[in-house]
Design an enzyme around this catalytic site. Structure first.
Site, PDB file in Angstrom:
ATOM      1  CG  MET A  30     -17.658 -13.958   9.814  1.00  0.00           C
ATOM      2  SD  MET A  30     -16.682 -15.316  10.437  1.00  0.00           S
ATOM      3  CE  MET A  30     -15.381 -14.437  11.246  1.00  0.00           C
ATOM      4  CB  ALA A  32     -19.213  -8.231  15.935  1.00  0.00           C
ATOM      5  CG  LEU A  33     -22.658  -5.360  11.446  1.00  0.00           C
ATOM      6  CD1 LEU A  33     -23.838  -4.800  10.651  1.00  0.00           C
ATOM      7  CD2 LEU A  33     -21.760  -6.194  10.540  1.00  0.00           C
ATOM      8  N   GLY A  36     -16.256  -0.235   9.265  1.00  0.00           N
ATOM      9  CA  GLY A  36     -15.748  -0.856   8.035  1.00  0.00           C
ATOM     10  C   GLY A  36     -16.837  -1.640   7.312  1.00  0.00           C
ATOM     11  CG  HIS A  37     -18.585  -5.077   9.130  1.00  0.00           C
ATOM     12  ND1 HIS A  37     -18.332  -5.128  10.479  1.00  0.00           N
ATOM     13  CD2 HIS A  37     -17.962  -6.151   8.581  1.00  0.00           C
ATOM     14  CE1 HIS A  37     -17.592  -6.203  10.748  1.00  0.00           C
ATOM     15  NE2 HIS A  37     -17.331  -6.823   9.618  1.00  0.00           N
ATOM     16  CG  ASP A 150      -9.798  -9.232   6.780  1.00  0.00           C
ATOM     17  OD1 ASP A 150      -9.142  -9.655   7.733  1.00  0.00           O
ATOM     18  OD2 ASP A 150     -10.844  -8.579   6.916  1.00  0.00           O
ATOM     19  CB  SER A 184     -12.868  -0.557  11.665  1.00  0.00           C
ATOM     20  OG  SER A 184     -12.782   0.839  11.616  1.00  0.00           O
ATOM     21  CB  SER A 186     -15.527  -7.983  14.790  1.00  0.00           C
ATOM     22  OG  SER A 186     -16.188  -7.597  13.622  1.00  0.00           O
TER      23      SER A 186
HETATM   24  O1  PAF Z   1     -14.025 -11.489   6.528  1.00  0.00           O
HETATM   25  C1  PAF Z   1     -14.921 -12.136   7.098  1.00  0.00           C
HETATM   26  O2  PAF Z   1     -15.664 -11.625   7.957  1.00  0.00           O
HETATM   27  C2  PAF Z   1     -15.135 -13.602   6.744  1.00  0.00           C
HETATM   28  O3  PAF Z   1     -13.913 -14.232   6.517  1.00  0.00           O
HETATM   29  C3  PAF Z   1     -16.096 -13.812   5.559  1.00  0.00           C
HETATM   30  C4  PAF Z   1     -15.545 -13.203   4.279  1.00  0.00           C
HETATM   31  C5  PAF Z   1     -17.436 -13.182   5.892  1.00  0.00           C
HETATM   32  C6  PAF Z   1     -16.322 -15.300   5.328  1.00  0.00           C
HETATM   33  O4  PAF Z   1     -16.907 -15.910   6.434  1.00  0.00           O
END
Ligand code: PAF
Length: 291
Positions: A30, A32-33, A36-37, A150, A184, A186
């Site tokens: 989603m 706001a990197l 972790g991203h 998550d 980490s 957002s």
């Molecule tokens: O983990 C997230 O950022 C969101 O839940 C995802 C997997 C991108 C789905 O919108």
């Protein structure tokens, strides 16, 4: 890097890639990197020949409009970071492009989406599962990458892929942490300076549990007590979840732990809920950033 805003243009390019036999990796986010991203992107780049990185703040997984509108957004900065890391395609659709008027099909789960975080945020995992099902169909990736932070989301995605036979491999990537051990996220950007400092109590809590587990303690009651005791020391945080679950099935654990188990934590600082996890017995379950 090419930025796509429409499903049609992204699919036209991916069809050509597939015809050339390219392995396609998908990193749904989603935006706001944070580190972790970028770690997820690097995992995809290392094992796939094309990486599609999605930035889409999905309104269907937010429980209130306020939460959705206050979610941090930094598209211009994010795109620059992705280009630097060497991502091939950034998919940044509008809400209308994904959720056309009259949309009424959803993916839901009987149990998994209703416990722990799912209980606190009704409809959240339904929104997550549906956007992922839709984007798995749009992209047709060979592999999709998710952070272990998550953990419930990761379990839910794996379950959905198995139940509905999506032809995609789900890769879980260890949690990335700031130097003080805070995962980490957002959401860290939304914390006050005092709350960000106080959040260190979360890694302190799972580390205390890990020390005890390492020393041979197998009573889930005792391990949970220790987690709570550490968290309670920090008055700024409101404990929302402390639970032990089976790593594979996410089932509740017995009083005496025998199978691989994950500790799930959620603590609220002001309006912001931070979540974390630790797989008992694992020392190397995280990557620390150097920033
Ligand atoms: O983990 C997230 O950022 C969101 O839940 C995802 C997997 C991108 C789905 O919108």
């Amino acid at each position: 890097m090419i930025v796509f805003n429409t499903i049609k243009n992204l699919q036209a390019t991916l069809t050509k890639d597939r015809e050339k036999g390219k392995i396609i990796g998908f990193v749904p986010t989603m935006g706001a990197l944070h580190a972790g991203h970028l770690t997820l992107a690097r995992h995809s780049l290392a094992t796939c020949q094309r990486t599609v990185f999605m930035i889409f703040v999905n309104p269907k997984q937010f429980c209130s409009d306020e939460d959705f509108s206050s979610y941090p957004r930094s598209l211009v900065k994010d795109v620059a970071l992705l280009a630097k890391v060497g991502v091939d395609y950034c998919f940044a659709p509008s809400v209308e492009e994904i959720w056309s008027e009259g949309h009424e099909t959803f993916v839901d789960m009987d149990q998994l989406s209703r416990v722990l975080l799912g209980k606190q945020r009704p409809g959240h995992f339904r929104g997550v599962a549906t956007i992922l099902a839709k984007t798995f169909n749009i992209i047709g990736a060979n592999k999709a990458f998710f952070g272990e932070k998550d953990f419930q989301q990761l379990i839910i995605v794996r379950r959905m892929v198995k139940d509905l036979a999506f032809p995609v491999e789900i890769v879980g990537v260890p949690t990335c942490r700031d130097p003080d051990g805070v995962a980490s996220s957002s959401r860290n950007l939304l914390l006050t300076a005092e709350d960000r400092k106080a959040a260190v109590v979360i890694p302190q809590s799972w580390r205390a549990v890990e020390r005890l587990y390492h020393a041979g303690e197998r009573s889930s009651k005792r391990l949970l007590e220790v987690a709570r005791k550490v968290l309670e020391k920090e008055k700024r945080g409101k404990i929302e979840i402390i639970d032990l679950r089976n790593v594979e099935t996410f089932a509740n654990v017995e009083e005496a732990i025998k199978k691989p188990t994950v500790l799930i934590l959620a603590v609220r600082f002001g309006k912001i809920q931070l979540i974390d996890q630790h797989i008992l017995g694992s020392n190397a379950s995280c990557i620390y950033t150097t920033e």
